[in-house]
Write an enzyme that holds these catalytic residues in place. Structure first.
Site, PDB file in Angstrom:
ATOM      1  N   TYR A 481       0.846  -1.202   0.000  1.00  0.00           N
ATOM      2  CA  TYR A 481       0.000   0.000   0.000  1.00  0.00           C
ATOM      3  C   TYR A 481       0.883   1.255   0.000  1.00  0.00           C
ATOM      4  CZ  TYR A 481      -3.818   3.221   0.871  1.00  0.00           C
ATOM      5  OH  TYR A 481      -4.721   4.242   0.755  1.00  0.00           O
ATOM      6  N   SER A 561      -6.257   0.889  -4.720  1.00  0.00           N
ATOM      7  CA  SER A 561      -6.385   2.315  -4.459  1.00  0.00           C
ATOM      8  C   SER A 561      -4.999   2.967  -4.563  1.00  0.00           C
ATOM      9  CB  SER A 561      -7.040   2.540  -3.090  1.00  0.00           C
ATOM     10  OG  SER A 561      -7.496   3.858  -2.957  1.00  0.00           O
ATOM     11  N   ASP A 645     -17.445   3.252  -8.478  1.00  0.00           N
ATOM     12  CA  ASP A 645     -16.381   3.735  -7.596  1.00  0.00           C
ATOM     13  C   ASP A 645     -16.295   5.252  -7.713  1.00  0.00           C
ATOM     14  OD1 ASP A 645     -14.141   4.305  -6.133  1.00  0.00           O
ATOM     15  OD2 ASP A 645     -12.896   2.738  -7.017  1.00  0.00           O
TER      16      ASP A 645
END
Length: 719
Positions: A481, A561, A645
């Site tokens: 991430y 993301s 989204d």
């Protein structure tokens, strides 16, 4: 059978399995032709072409047609993977166990969430007394036929007699709020609509505060929203009469504003931010009629929030001049930083505190693993809470008058287990342990530290079956991430277990940009230092290869993301490093991300192309959409996104997939899987989640060369 024949038969089986496993199967691909348009933006004298700008229009029929055509190509490919259904069945079988979480006392009832196994959405249950049969309170599986309407935040009035809960339709961040009487379960209000990035904070039983934006002009799924506001809704009145409490000033924009009332209902707190990091803070005494806002912080140089109060004595959690966070005290009458006094000082480990039963519980991250210390309200250390092992604790919270609290514990091999803590004695007991067809004793998980490009030591947890041979041929997923101060801590995942059942390795490094080592660690992966995050990830891959866990032919990189950006940047910078790339709901157009929905609030981490010529050049150099080069062989890529989204709009993924399909050299497939009636991830139905993982794992193994599942090969050899 004599020994010679036995050995010969085993060799023949192994050779046959090897050939069967690694023989390539090419599935014909005919990508749809994506038209190009002559769209050019100019940044500081540099022209940037944006040929797929038209895909940003999520309301156009042309974009809709493109989505349908791309999905047809993708699913035609996926259905030809011979073990896709086997993976789906195994995921379904293992997923089918009872899961419970988040116990809390509200009024006379204890509430908790439970999923019987394969229910699309978790159900909210409650009971009055220990031992009573729980009753269903809210079942979001009844909200829609296909399970795509999910339950969001649930907030009770202090006495527990009223509840306001939000629902999301199709995964959107735009929510509706419904108010019920908890005794009768009757809806007592008209539905509140157009609520976004909000919880509901009750003022007695009279009404509640909530946050939202004005509905944008244009598409509600992609148009910019950057002026957050706090409203007060009084029960029995229409929403159009709701009182604007904070925000909406033409002089000053706040992209995120939250309101919260203290447990004793004396103070109303406002947190106002212009980005995802840093907040201003204001306080109002509700016991004094017509009281004005008192400034606690008038700048956004820290993340600061109220955790508790005793009368006018405030307890604040802050990283102001304390990158790893600390708790300070101050009187509400004069609450600015020069009057703060340390209560629980900063340490070398990151602090994430909670309260319960008249105590503070200081949870620390020690190399991304939880440690919890219990303090009284005088700041005296009472004890260290003995945890079940090395892992991650959650929900370590209870109201001040409670005598017990419930918390969860998990790690990569331990399913989420609920513990009941006697707050005064500090003794934990297992309260709810899941029954799952999985033996954690067959797996091992260890933490290693490797060196990144600039010499920084980075921790990484590697988990796999015991006995895995380090021969460089193990299918491996490297997950990361690295952003927004988010800490990636050990968590149990059914999907990851299914991956590891196949002999797969699952590796998770704690990259810079995250919060595992406090604010300094976060800042070291932001703006002009963002490349550190990609370098950390690349170094993790190189460590796994050098130490024979895997090799480039068996390595997949995955992230969602901000992690989707990580994958996109890594695969465009080092396409030789991995066999498969799996960017999910990624931020992939770094020159335009801030023009969609609430994206402008991410500038603290990224910077923007308009900020300066230097920042523009830096973003352009790693922006995945702008760094796909013609004639390069990129890894087999499965881009995943969703049509609803409105956090990271799917146009990012659309444009990236179009660039890859137009420029990819060689035979590695470049596909995009677009989930319909789904959003950024939260609230996705279990049925859709299982299908997604079956496709992701199937695509990954198939492009590593497996014609049958690795587990079947292993079992066949052993047999």
């Amino acid at each position: 059978m004599n020994n010679k024949l036995f050995v010969l038969s085993i060799i023949l089986i192994m050779v046959a399995c090897k050939n069967e496993t690694k023989e390539k199967t090419n599935i014909a691909l005919n990508y749809p032709k994506t038209k190009k348009v002559d769209t050019i933006d100019t940044y500081f004298g540099t022209e940037i072409k944006d040929p797929y700008r038209w895909l940003e229009d999520d309301r156009s029929k042309e974009t809709g047609s493109w989505v349908e055509t791309q999905n047809k190509v993708t699913f035609d490919y996926l259905k030809n993977i011979p073990y896709r259904e086997n993976l789906k069945k195994r995921l379904s079988d293992l997923w089918n166990f009872e899961k419970v979480k988040e116990f809390s006392k509200e009024g006379q009832y204890t509430y908790f969430y439970k999923n019987d196994g394969l229910q699309n959405q978790n159900v909210l249950y409650r009971f009055k007394n220990e031992g009573d049969a729980p009753e269903v309170f809210l079942d979001p599986n009844t909200f829609s036929k296909d399970g795509t309407t999910s339950l969001g935040t649930v907030n009770f009035s202090k006495n527990g007699k009223l509840v306001a809960y939000s629902i999301s339709e199709g995964g959107s961040d735009w929510r509706k709020v419904i108010v019920k009487n908890t005794e009768t379960k009757e809806v007592i209000e008209d539905t509140i609509v157009d609520v976004k990035f909000s919880y509901m904070s009750w003022k007695g039983n009279e009404g509640f505060y909530y946050s939202s934006y004005d509905k944008p002009k244009g598409s509600e799924l992609s148009a910019k929203t950057d002026q957050h506001k706090v409203y007060y809704h009084k029960l029995g009145t229409p929403q159009k009469d709701d009182l604007l409490i904070f925000g909406g000033s033409a002089k000053e924009k706040h992209r995120y504003i939250g309101a919260n009332i203290t447990e004793d209902e004396r103070y109303l707190i406002i947190y106002a931010s212009v980005s995802t990091s840093g907040n201003k803070m204001f306080i109002k005494d509700l016991t004094t009629p017509k009281s004005k806002w008192t400034v606690v912080l008038d700048h956004t140089n820290s993340d600061t929030y109220l955790i508790e109060n005793e009368g006018s004595k405030l307890y604040l959690v802050t990283n102001l001049n304390a990158p790893n966070q600390k708790i300070v005290t101050v009187d509400a009458s004069n609450p600015t930083p020069e009057n703060w006094k340390d209560f629980i000082p900063e340490t070398e480990n990151v602090l994430s505190p909670n309260t319960g039963g008249g105590y503070f519980f200081a949870e620390y991250m020690v190399d991304a693993v939880s440690k919890v210390l219990q303090y009284d309200y005088n700041g005296k250390l009472i004890r260290e809470i003995e945890l079940p092992g090395l892992g991650n604790v959650k929900e370590f919270y209870a109201k001040k008058e409670e005598k017990v609290l419930y918390y969860s514990f998990e790690n990569y091999m331990t399913p989420t287990t609920i513990y009941k803590l006697n707050i005064k004695e500090g003794i934990s007991k297992v309260y709810r342990k899941p029954k799952i067809n999985f033996n954690p004793d067959n797996y091992e998980s260890k933490q290693v530290f490797y060196t990144s490009k600039d010499g920084t030591k980075i921790p990484m947890v590697i988990t796999h079956k015991k006995g895995v041979e380090l021969n460089g041929k193990n299918p491996t997923i490297l997950y990361g991430y690295g952003g927004f101060n988010v800490s990636v801590t050990p968590a149990f995942s059914v999907a990851n277990i299914v991956w590891m059942e196949q002999g797969g390795i699952f590796a998770v490094p704690n990259l810079r940009g995250g919060g595992e080592y406090g604010k300094k660690w976060h800042v070291a992966g932001t703006k002009m230092k963002k490349q550190n995050v990609f370098d950390d990830f690349i170094a993790a891959a190189e460590y796994l290869i050098e130490n024979k866990y895997t090799s480039s032919n068996y390595l997949a990189i995955r992230g969602g993301s901000n992690g989707g950006l990580l994958v996109g940047a890594t695969m465009t910078q080092r396409p030789d490093l991995m066999k498969v790339a799996l960017p999910a709901v990624g931020v992939l157009d770094m020159l335009r991300y801030h023009t969609f929905t609430a994206g402008a609030g991410w500038a603290y981490d990224y910077g923007t192309a308009e900020e300066s010529a230097e920042m523009f050049e830096y973003l352009k150099e790693y922006s995945p959409v702008h760094n796909v080069k013609k004639g390069v062989q990129y890894p087999a890529t499965l881009v995943t996104t969703a049509d609803h989204d409105d956090r990271v709009v799917p146009a990012h993924s659309f444009k990236f997939a179009a660039e890859l399909q137009a420029k990819q050299s060689g035979k590695n497939p470049t596909l995009i899987r677009i989930e319909t009636n789904a959003g950024h991830g939260a609230g996705t139905p279990v049925s859709k989640t299982i299908e997604q993982y079956a496709d992701i794992f199937g695509f990954t193994l198939f492009n590593m060369g497996y014609k049958v599942l690795p587990e079947k090969v292993i079992n066949k050899v052993k047999g």
